[in-house]
Write a protein that holds these residues in place. Structure first.
Motif, PDB file in Angstrom:
ATOM      1  N   LEU A  45       0.823  -1.219   0.000  1.00  0.00           N
ATOM      2  CA  LEU A  45       0.000   0.000   0.000  1.00  0.00           C
ATOM      3  C   LEU A  45       0.856   1.269   0.000  1.00  0.00           C
ATOM      4  O   LEU A  45       0.572   2.210  -0.745  1.00  0.00           O
ATOM      5  CB  LEU A  45      -0.957  -0.016   1.200  1.00  0.00           C
ATOM      6  N   HIS A  64       2.428   1.729  -3.380  1.00  0.00           N
ATOM      7  CA  HIS A  64       1.372   2.048  -4.341  1.00  0.00           C
ATOM      8  C   HIS A  64       0.971   3.523  -4.227  1.00  0.00           C
ATOM      9  O   HIS A  64       0.841   4.232  -5.234  1.00  0.00           O
ATOM     10  CB  HIS A  64       0.170   1.138  -4.063  1.00  0.00           C
ATOM     11  N   GLU A  65       0.791   3.987  -2.975  1.00  0.00           N
ATOM     12  CA  GLU A  65       0.374   5.391  -2.795  1.00  0.00           C
ATOM     13  C   GLU A  65       1.496   6.358  -3.169  1.00  0.00           C
ATOM     14  O   GLU A  65       1.236   7.472  -3.610  1.00  0.00           O
ATOM     15  CB  GLU A  65      -0.096   5.603  -1.358  1.00  0.00           C
ATOM     16  N   HIS A 117      -3.230  -3.206  -5.440  1.00  0.00           N
ATOM     17  CA  HIS A 117      -3.944  -2.031  -4.914  1.00  0.00           C
ATOM     18  C   HIS A 117      -4.567  -1.191  -6.028  1.00  0.00           C
ATOM     19  O   HIS A 117      -5.569  -0.512  -5.798  1.00  0.00           O
ATOM     20  CB  HIS A 117      -2.987  -1.177  -4.064  1.00  0.00           C
ATOM     21  N   ASP A 123      -8.326  -0.247  -5.835  1.00  0.00           N
ATOM     22  CA  ASP A 123      -8.769   1.153  -6.006  1.00  0.00           C
ATOM     23  C   ASP A 123      -9.877   1.230  -7.056  1.00  0.00           C
ATOM     24  O   ASP A 123     -10.883   1.928  -6.878  1.00  0.00           O
ATOM     25  CB  ASP A 123      -7.609   2.041  -6.470  1.00  0.00           C
ATOM     26  N   ALA A 175      -2.968  -7.514   0.084  1.00  0.00           N
ATOM     27  CA  ALA A 175      -3.375  -6.124  -0.172  1.00  0.00           C
ATOM     28  C   ALA A 175      -4.647  -5.776   0.601  1.00  0.00           C
ATOM     29  O   ALA A 175      -4.756  -4.693   1.189  1.00  0.00           O
ATOM     30  CB  ALA A 175      -3.588  -5.928  -1.667  1.00  0.00           C
ATOM     31  N   GLU A 195      -4.091  -4.878   4.131  1.00  0.00           N
ATOM     32  CA  GLU A 195      -3.452  -3.567   4.372  1.00  0.00           C
ATOM     33  C   GLU A 195      -4.450  -2.417   4.325  1.00  0.00           C
ATOM     34  O   GLU A 195      -4.145  -1.322   4.767  1.00  0.00           O
ATOM     35  CB  GLU A 195      -2.410  -3.304   3.284  1.00  0.00           C
ATOM     36  N   ARG A 196      -5.607  -2.638   3.712  1.00  0.00           N
ATOM     37  CA  ARG A 196      -6.532  -1.525   3.450  1.00  0.00           C
ATOM     38  C   ARG A 196      -7.587  -1.463   4.544  1.00  0.00           C
ATOM     39  O   ARG A 196      -8.442  -2.325   4.645  1.00  0.00           O
ATOM     40  CB  ARG A 196      -7.192  -1.708   2.071  1.00  0.00           C
TER      41      ARG A 196
END
Ligand code: SF4
Length: 394
Positions: A18, A21-22, A98, A102, A133, A136-137
């Motif tokens: 994450l 990815h961000e 991710h 998204d 993933a 993590e969210r």
């Protein structure tokens, strides 16, 4: 006002958690599309971007989003990828889970869904990546659950997925009613391929204008190339360039199969003379490279046998048509002179007759093989045997 992060590709060199990815893409831009007006703007952005389904159907994504109306909508992300000549979706889920998640959140927002499922074939190599993933969210508004689907070719067809999620039976049910009107548990349902959803996540960040200018497509390339795998290339990439990106031909090339098992053969001369390769033929974004030493008819006969075995065998074209076509092409490869006329009569009778498009793809493949390997047809019937020593995919 919506602000967009700069262009970024979908596929990183190694898997992004994450935080990574961000860092690469920025945070999930849900706030930029808040409320009903935001939903409308998100769909308008997808329309302007010209996004079409990446699972093989090529249907305009914005129209699908706009069609989902009614009570308790649900999003189904299709990550099954049943075609043996494609691995782009698994690769995407493995490296950039991710981005797909998204896309699921954005799609859920666009259709006002409060629930989403991500379908994978049983035993999918992408499962661990997606599970990691999801763990993590913590801030996602819409819960996503993974559903294992039987690993059969037609089980990931849109209506088969809806049927499986509703009844546990993974067979297609036909084109009507559309999932958007009556899908999972009779609820309005958006079914989108995971690659399509990842593109949606890029559009929401970049805006339609930047996306259109910088768009990249995922395509699987395999067969007689030095480095088979998944590439991310501009849409105007030609077949010759694709082979170049894959390390060049491993042997002299005879023909390419565009679009996977339900795709179309092109002779190598036509493929190199033609324009963009990705999306040039119906089917998934895949190119299989057949070497000059191979028998394209034998390869096609094997694929057709697989497609006949994998059908749900509930409509006439699949129950009788596909096994007969596969048997005839296998007979033709062995030099049986009665098969060619039968094939030419049978192929037009099958197209458009199934409840789903499965037989249409098989017919398209067989018809293109007879066209492209016409000289081989003559040679097989004259010699009464196949003289090539390569009939499969390596
Ligand atoms: S056409 Fe074939 S795969 Fe499609 S629903 Fe009918 S039997 Fe099943």
């Amino acid at each position: 006002m919506t602000t967009f992060t700069p262009m970024a590709r979908a596929l990183p060199a190694r898997r992004l958690g994450l935080a990574g990815h961000e860092q690469a893409h920025g945070v999930l831009p849900l706030a930029a599309f808040d409320g009903r007006e935001g939903r409308r703007r998100l769909i308008a952005e997808v329309t302007a971007a010209g996004l079409r389904g990446r699972g093989g159907g090529g249907f305009p994504t914005a129209r699908k989003l706009a069609a989902v109306r009614g009570r308790r909508p649900i999003v189904v992300a299709n990550g099954c990828e049943g075609d043996p000549l494609s691995s782009k979706d698994r690769t995407l889920l493995g490296l950039a889970p991710h981005l797909v998640l998204d896309g699921i959140q954005l799609a859920a927002h666009a259709v006002a869904a409060t629930e989403a499922v991500l379908c994978l074939h049983e035993g999918s190599r992408a499962r661990a990546s997606v599970e990691g993933a999801l763990a993590e969210r913590r801030a996602d508004p819409v819960p996503v659950r993974i559903v294992d689907v039987p690993p059969r070719y037609v089980a990931s067809e849109e209506s088969a997925l809806v049927h499986y999620l509703t009844t546990g039976d993974a067979r297609p049910t036909g084109k009507e009613p559309r999932p958007a009107e009556r899908g999972v548990d009779r609820r309005p349902t958006l079914v989108d391929n995971v690659d399509t959803l990842a593109q949606l996540a890029l559009i929401a960040r970049q805006g339609a204008g930047t996306y259109r200018r910088t768009r990249m497509d995922l395509v699987t390339i395999n067969g007689a190339v030095r480095q088979a795998g998944v590439l991310e290339v501009p849409p105007e990439t030609t077949a010759a360039e694709l082979i170049g990106y894959a390390g060049g031909p491993a042997r002299p090339v005879q023909a390419v199969l565009m679009g996977g098992y339900g795709g179309t053969w092109l002779p190598w001369t036509a493929a190199t003379a033609a324009g963009p390769a990705v999306g040039a033929a119906p089917g998934i974004a895949s190119m299989h490279v057949l070497p000059a030493s191979a028998c394209g008819l034998a390869f096609t006969a094997k694929v057709l046998t697989h497609l006949a075995d994998e059908s749900a065998r509930q409509c006439g074209p699949c129950m009788f048509g596909l096994p007969a076509i596969a048997a005839d092409l296998t007979g033709l490869v062995a030099g049986d002179r009665h098969t060619l006329g039968r094939l030419e009569r049978r192929l037009p009778l099958v197209t458009g007759r199934g409840a789903c498009a499965h037989p249409d793809g098989a017919v398209r493949l067989a018809a293109s093989a007879l066209r492209v390997f016409g000289q081989d047809v003559t040679a097989h019937l004259r010699e009464r045997r196949c003289t090539a020593h390569y009939g499969g995919s390596r």
